[in-house]
Design a protein around this motif. Structure first.
Motif, PDB file in Angstrom:
ATOM      1  N   THR A 118      33.538  48.650  43.837  1.00 21.40           N
ATOM      2  CA  THR A 118      33.953  47.776  42.728  1.00 21.40           C
ATOM      3  C   THR A 118      34.900  46.681  43.202  1.00 21.40           C
ATOM      4  OG1 THR A 118      35.700  49.343  42.090  1.00 21.40           O
ATOM      5  CG2 THR A 118      33.580  49.509  40.921  1.00 21.40           C
ATOM      6  N   GLY A 119      35.715  46.980  44.204  1.00 20.62           N
ATOM      7  CA  GLY A 119      36.553  45.930  44.782  1.00 20.62           C
ATOM      8  C   GLY A 119      35.715  44.860  45.457  1.00 20.62           C
ATOM      9  N   MET A 126      29.063  36.472  41.354  1.00 21.02           N
ATOM     10  CA  MET A 126      28.421  36.942  40.124  1.00 21.02           C
ATOM     11  C   MET A 126      29.306  37.899  39.310  1.00 21.02           C
ATOM     12  SD  MET A 126      25.441  39.582  41.461  1.00 21.02           S
ATOM     13  CE  MET A 126      24.719  39.851  39.871  1.00 21.02           C
ATOM     14  N   PHE A 127      30.320  38.492  39.946  1.00 23.12           N
ATOM     15  CA  PHE A 127      31.211  39.411  39.236  1.00 23.12           C
ATOM     16  C   PHE A 127      32.640  38.887  39.114  1.00 23.12           C
ATOM     17  CE2 PHE A 127      27.952  42.291  41.028  1.00 23.12           C
ATOM     18  CZ  PHE A 127      27.482  42.817  39.846  1.00 23.12           C
ATOM     19  N   TRP A 128      32.919  37.754  39.742  1.00 23.44           N
ATOM     20  CA  TRP A 128      34.284  37.213  39.759  1.00 23.44           C
ATOM     21  C   TRP A 128      34.763  36.934  38.340  1.00 23.44           C
ATOM     22  CZ3 TRP A 128      38.432  37.141  42.471  1.00 23.44           C
ATOM     23  CH2 TRP A 128      39.460  36.260  42.146  1.00 23.44           C
ATOM     24  N   GLY A 129      35.935  37.451  38.010  1.00 25.63           N
ATOM     25  CA  GLY A 129      36.544  37.187  36.719  1.00 25.63           C
ATOM     26  C   GLY A 129      36.031  38.036  35.569  1.00 25.63           C
ATOM     27  N   LEU A 130      35.081  38.930  35.833  1.00 27.06           N
ATOM     28  CA  LEU A 130      34.581  39.790  34.757  1.00 27.06           C
ATOM     29  C   LEU A 130      35.588  40.920  34.514  1.00 27.06           C
ATOM     30  CD1 LEU A 130      30.761  40.083  35.557  1.00 27.06           C
ATOM     31  CD2 LEU A 130      31.904  38.635  33.869  1.00 27.06           C
ATOM     32  N   TRP A 132      35.400  43.726  32.910  1.00 25.78           N
ATOM     33  CA  TRP A 132      34.967  45.115  33.056  1.00 25.78           C
ATOM     34  C   TRP A 132      34.979  45.567  34.511  1.00 25.78           C
ATOM     35  CZ3 TRP A 132      30.800  46.798  35.851  1.00 25.78           C
ATOM     36  CH2 TRP A 132      29.808  45.867  36.172  1.00 25.78           C
ATOM     37  N   VAL A 133      34.701  44.647  35.452  1.00 24.83           N
ATOM     38  CA  VAL A 133      34.718  45.015  36.869  1.00 24.83           C
ATOM     39  C   VAL A 133      36.155  45.298  37.303  1.00 24.83           C
ATOM     40  CG1 VAL A 133      34.180  44.271  39.226  1.00 24.83           C
ATOM     41  CG2 VAL A 133      32.631  43.693  37.355  1.00 24.83           C
ATOM     42  N   GLU A 134      37.064  44.423  36.903  1.00 26.51           N
ATOM     43  CA  GLU A 134      38.471  44.650  37.242  1.00 26.51           C
ATOM     44  C   GLU A 134      38.981  45.935  36.594  1.00 26.51           C
ATOM     45  OE1 GLU A 134      42.886  42.583  37.071  1.00 26.51           O
ATOM     46  OE2 GLU A 134      41.180  41.526  36.195  1.00 26.51           O
ATOM     47  N   TRP A 135      38.627  46.167  35.327  1.00 26.01           N
ATOM     48  CA  TRP A 135      39.049  47.381  34.627  1.00 26.01           C
ATOM     49  C   TRP A 135      38.513  48.619  35.333  1.00 26.01           C
ATOM     50  CZ3 TRP A 135      36.227  51.336  32.526  1.00 26.01           C
ATOM     51  CH2 TRP A 135      36.951  52.267  31.788  1.00 26.01           C
ATOM     52  N   SER A 139      40.713  51.475  37.050  1.00 22.07           N
ATOM     53  CA  SER A 139      40.577  52.830  36.507  1.00 22.07           C
ATOM     54  C   SER A 139      40.192  53.819  37.601  1.00 22.07           C
ATOM     55  CB  SER A 139      39.529  52.860  35.393  1.00 22.07           C
ATOM     56  OG  SER A 139      39.937  52.054  34.320  1.00 22.07           O
ATOM     57  N   LEU A 140      39.267  53.410  38.446  1.00 23.77           N
ATOM     58  CA  LEU A 140      38.874  54.274  39.565  1.00 23.77           C
ATOM     59  C   LEU A 140      40.030  54.477  40.539  1.00 23.77           C
ATOM     60  CD1 LEU A 140      35.290  52.888  40.168  1.00 23.77           C
ATOM     61  CD2 LEU A 140      35.857  55.238  39.478  1.00 23.77           C
TER      62      LEU A 140
END
Length: 184
Positions: A118-119, A126-130, A132-135, A139-140
């Motif tokens: 996830t990091g 494509m995932f930068w700034g999303l 849910w990915v940061e969350w 969380s993990l």
């Protein structure tokens, strides 16, 4: 380690396994404490952790006896039985991972891998700034902290119950030889 007169300690953990274990501890600590303040160091520690997990998985399939997953990943029934034995204070000593410790190793490896992936995802366009990915990454990471605390508590408890310093065994690679009733 409690010495057994006339019986030398036995090698359980190979040097490569111990080196990977402590390198993973270091990589996780560096990633945790560097955080966003030292982002490049945080990323490098995360990639190092992923590489170590990959190496550990290879060793889990082709490594020595006590490093192989098939030796220490037990069935749910065996884990329940062992947990009941622990609660009844009559669990047997395992030379390698006990059934609960085996599943803790799997949980730690999987969680470190998930934190690392996830990091890495967060560094992609494509995932930068999303959010849910940061969350998910955070969380993990906190789940990993909880698992590490449980792991350390389990090591301390098992060391106390079997009068054997498991942390020292992970440094030296040696444990006292099996006694009657122990599981090799």
């Amino acid at each position: 380690m409690r010495a057994v007169p006339g019986r030398p300690p036995v090698q359980v953990w190979a040097l490569w396994l111990r080196a990977m274990h402590w390198a993973l501890v270091a990589a996780i600590a560096v990633a945790w404490f560097s955080g966003e303040a030292l982002l490049r160091l945080h990323e490098l520690a995360g990639y190092a952790a992923l590489a170590l997990i990959a190496g550990r998985c290879i060793g889990g399939w082709w490594g020595g006896r006590h490093a192989r997953f098939r030796q220490f990943v037990r069935s749910p029934a065996q884990v329940r039985r062992y947990a009941a034995e622990v609660l009844a204070r009559r669990e047997r000593r395992y030379l390698g991972h006990n059934p609960l410790g085996g599943w803790m190793a799997v949980a730690l490896l999987a969680t470190v891998a998930a934190v690392g992936v996830t990091g890495w995802m967060y560094s992609l366009d494509m995932f930068w700034g999303l959010a849910w990915v940061e969350w998910l990454h955070r969380s993990l990471a906190w789940t990993l902290v909880a698992l590490i605390a449980l792991h350390l508590a389990g090591v301390a408890f098992t060391s106390w119950r079997h009068r054997e310093n498991l942390a020292a065994a992970m440094l030296s690679g040696h444990k006292r030889p099996p006694e009657p009733g122990d599981v090799d």
